[in-house]
Design an enzyme around this catalytic site. Structure first.
Site, short mmCIF file in Angstrom:
data_model
loop_
_atom_site.label_atom_id
_atom_site.label_comp_id
_atom_site.label_asym_id
_atom_site.label_seq_id
_atom_site.Cartn_x
_atom_site.Cartn_y
_atom_site.Cartn_z
N ASP A 13 -6.10 49.65 5.90
CA ASP A 13 -5.32 49.86 4.67
C ASP A 13 -4.37 51.05 4.76
OD1 ASP A 13 -6.95 47.81 3.55
OD2 ASP A 13 -8.49 49.31 3.18
N GLU A 14 -3.86 51.31 5.94
CA GLU A 14 -2.96 52.46 6.11
C GLU A 14 -1.52 52.14 5.71
OE1 GLU A 14 -4.76 51.23 8.64
OE2 GLU A 14 -6.18 52.74 9.32
N LYS A 16 0.28 49.64 7.09
CA LYS A 16 0.98 49.27 8.34
C LYS A 16 2.08 48.24 8.08
CE LYS A 16 -3.04 47.92 9.85
NZ LYS A 16 -3.96 48.51 8.88
N GLY A 40 -5.18 42.66 4.67
CA GLY A 40 -4.21 42.43 3.60
C GLY A 40 -3.03 43.36 3.79
N HIS A 41 -1.84 42.80 3.79
CA HIS A 41 -0.64 43.63 3.91
C HIS A 41 0.16 43.46 2.64
CE1 HIS A 41 -1.45 44.31 8.00
NE2 HIS A 41 -1.06 43.15 8.45
N GLN A 229 -6.53 45.90 10.23
CA GLN A 229 -7.58 46.91 10.03
C GLN A 229 -7.18 48.22 10.72
OE1 GLN A 229 -8.96 43.64 11.30
NE2 GLN A 229 -8.90 43.12 9.17
P1 IMP Z 1 -15.36 42.14 8.00
O1 IMP Z 1 -14.14 42.40 8.83
O2 IMP Z 1 -15.07 41.30 6.79
O3 IMP Z 1 -16.52 41.64 8.79
O4 IMP Z 1 -15.85 43.56 7.39
C1 IMP Z 1 -16.38 44.58 8.21
C2 IMP Z 1 -15.95 45.96 7.70
O5 IMP Z 1 -14.56 46.12 7.89
C3 IMP Z 1 -16.20 46.16 6.21
O6 IMP Z 1 -16.52 47.53 5.98
C4 IMP Z 1 -14.86 45.86 5.59
O7 IMP Z 1 -14.66 46.50 4.34
C5 IMP Z 1 -13.94 46.42 6.64
N1 IMP Z 1 -12.64 45.78 6.66
C6 IMP Z 1 -12.32 44.57 7.18
N2 IMP Z 1 -11.01 44.32 7.02
C7 IMP Z 1 -10.49 45.40 6.42
C8 IMP Z 1 -9.17 45.75 6.03
O8 IMP Z 1 -8.19 45.02 6.23
N3 IMP Z 1 -9.04 46.96 5.44
C9 IMP Z 1 -10.09 47.81 5.26
N4 IMP Z 1 -11.32 47.53 5.61
C10 IMP Z 1 -11.53 46.33 6.19
#
Ligand code: IMP
Length: 445
Positions: A13-14, A16, A40-41, A229
């Site tokens: 969530d930086e 990007k 999510g962008h 991520q």
């Molecule tokens: P997963 O990718 O859904 O398996 O989640 C694993 C971890 O990564 C959790 O702590 C999520 O909140 C985090 N996470 C996954 N995708 C994002 C993202 O795009 N932004 C922030 N955190 C993420």
């Protein structure tokens, strides 16, 4: 020719997407290489807000090819929903979106496994706090191989039989996974019909993207790699097990896309001016207090995908220095700088104290990170609005000093600062080679 990489250096969530969108006009191809619909962008341009998840932000630029490679896990209804949403708003995808036939496909059993796993583990406080988009279970099947189905497999004659076989295996697994959590058994025939429909709709986009990218490089095309991520969520190098299931740091670019590392010659590390994290896991600089709430409110820190409130805290330079080195970062872009504008003073974490010892390296073990007490340096705030500024030299003196200090402690220069969501609210340092032509004229003026 350049392969430019945009990598988040924190826990995702930086922002990007905004930098990718800005740099797109200087590239021919934008490449998404890992993750799935967990990302999510948000891109704001010309007063319009676009929320993208699987499709690279490059899609908003019609002259550029957007490529989703085999390192991505693909949820067909998600991507089709995104394509439909874009087309409805006049953004064409038919000629400029390509999806790898090697990408692994997310099925309803992956979503159910993710949900059951989270529900069961949350009872004993061990949940990862996933986005429940089926990401981990799909990557698990990819590595396990026997029950994996790739996008290219959707076009094979035996698809229906494969789906029936996997659904039977998963139906046998669910009771063990669920414990006392209720679950719904899979209806294989319904899934077959659904996925045959998705396959037909996705067909025009499916290709061998590895071959396409290797050819593009040989033809001197400029590639822009868009990380999903953040590097601290990297499955191998992040805060395991509180990570995602792919290599979300710069190390994942080659394995995810098939492009050799020698072509990746400029890496932009994206950080927020403070820290955030969604889901479980240690976060040493977290501010679970009024300050954290202020950052959340001012920065609108709620997940793009799940709307979960993000945990907020001070900038952690120990973590960012680690991920900047790990991802081979050349320069930094500091996002959401304006969120700090009201604060009288700002803290930067420059070291940790772990069990009485001061350390500046990022711990490899999550238990050590859990014990880490941040050592802060305090700098004065600027307490004036900066959202309307466009030139580096017009930033308040204390804001420039804060950016410079971040660059010093992370060990990479800050050359881009974002002061609001719009494309125009991006300030480039005059040393930055990526300043778009229109903005470069402003810098030189
Ligand atoms: P997963 O990718 O859904 O398996 O989640 C694993 C971890 O990564 C959790 O702590 C999520 O909140 C985090 N996470 C996954 N995708 C994002 C993202 O795009 N932004 C922030 N955190 C993420």
């Amino acid at each position: 020719m350049p392969g430019t990489c945009v990598i988040g250096l924190q826990w995702g969530d930086e922002a990007k997407g905004k930098i990718v969108d800005l740099l797109t006009e200087q590239h021919d191809v934008v490449v998404r290489y890992a993750g799935g619909a967990n990302a999510g962008h948000t891109v704001v341009t010309g007063g319009q807000t676009y929320k993208l998840s699987l499709i690279p932000s490059g899609i908003l630029n019609p002259g550029v090819k957007s490529v989703i490679t085999g390192g991505v896990v693909l949820n067909p209804p998600s991507i089709l929903g995104e394509i439909d949403g874009l087309v409805q708003r006049g953004v064409q995808c038919s000629d400029n979106l390509m999806i790898s036939d090697r990408a692994h496909v997310i099925f309803p059993w992956h979503l159910e496994e993710d949900r059951l796993n989270e529900a069961r583990t949350s009872k004993n406080g061990e949940a990862i706090g996933t986005t429940q988009r089926g990401i981990g279970p799909c990557y698990r099947d990819k590595v396990g191989r026997t029950n994996a189905i790739r996008l290219g497999d959707l076009y094979r004659a035996n698809l229906a039989d494969r789906i029936r076989k996997v659904a039977a295996d998963k139906n046998a697994l669910f009771p063990l996974l669920a414990g006392d959590v209720p679950f719904t058994a899979l209806d294989a025939e319904k899934i077959v019909a659904e996925y045959q429909g998705y396959a037909a709709r996705l067909k025009p986009f499916v290709a061998d993207t590895t071959e396409y990218l290797l050819n593009a490089l040989e033809n001197n095309k400029r590639l822009l790699f868009e990380g999903a991520q953040g590097a601290l969520l990297d499955v191998d190098h992040g805060t395991f097990p509180y990570v995602t299931s792919s290599n979300s740091s710069g190390v994942g670019i080659s394995s995810g896309s098939g492009v050799p590392g020698r072509y990746l010659n400029k890496v932009i590390g994206i950080v927020k001016a403070y820290g955030t994290r969604v889901g479980g896991g240690p976060f040493p600089t977290e501010q679970d207090n009024d300050l954290g709430q202020h950052l959340r409110d001012r920065g609108n820190e709620y997940g793009t995908v799940t709307r979960r409130p993000r945990r907020c805290g001070w900038f952690d330079a120990v973590a960012a220095r680690y991920t900047a080195r790990l991802s081979g970062v050349d320069l930094l872009s500091v996002m959401l700088l304006d969120v700090l504008s009201e604060l009288p003073e700002i803290k930067i974490c420059t070291a940790y104290e772990i069990n009485g010892k001061r350390v500046t390296n990022f711990p490899s073990q999550v238990d050590d990170l859990r014990e880490a007490k941040p050592v802060y340096e305090t700098v004065p705030g600027w307490q004036t609005e900066i959202t309307g500024l466009t030139r580096w030299q017009d930033l308040p003196k204390n804001a420039i000093a804060y950016l410079r200090r971040i660059g010093e402690v992370v060990g990479r220069p800050v050359q881009i600062a974002s002061v609001g969501p719009d494309r125009a609210q991006t300030i480039f340092h005059s040393d930055c080679e990526f300043a778009p032509r229109s903005i470069r004229t402003t810098i030189l003026a």
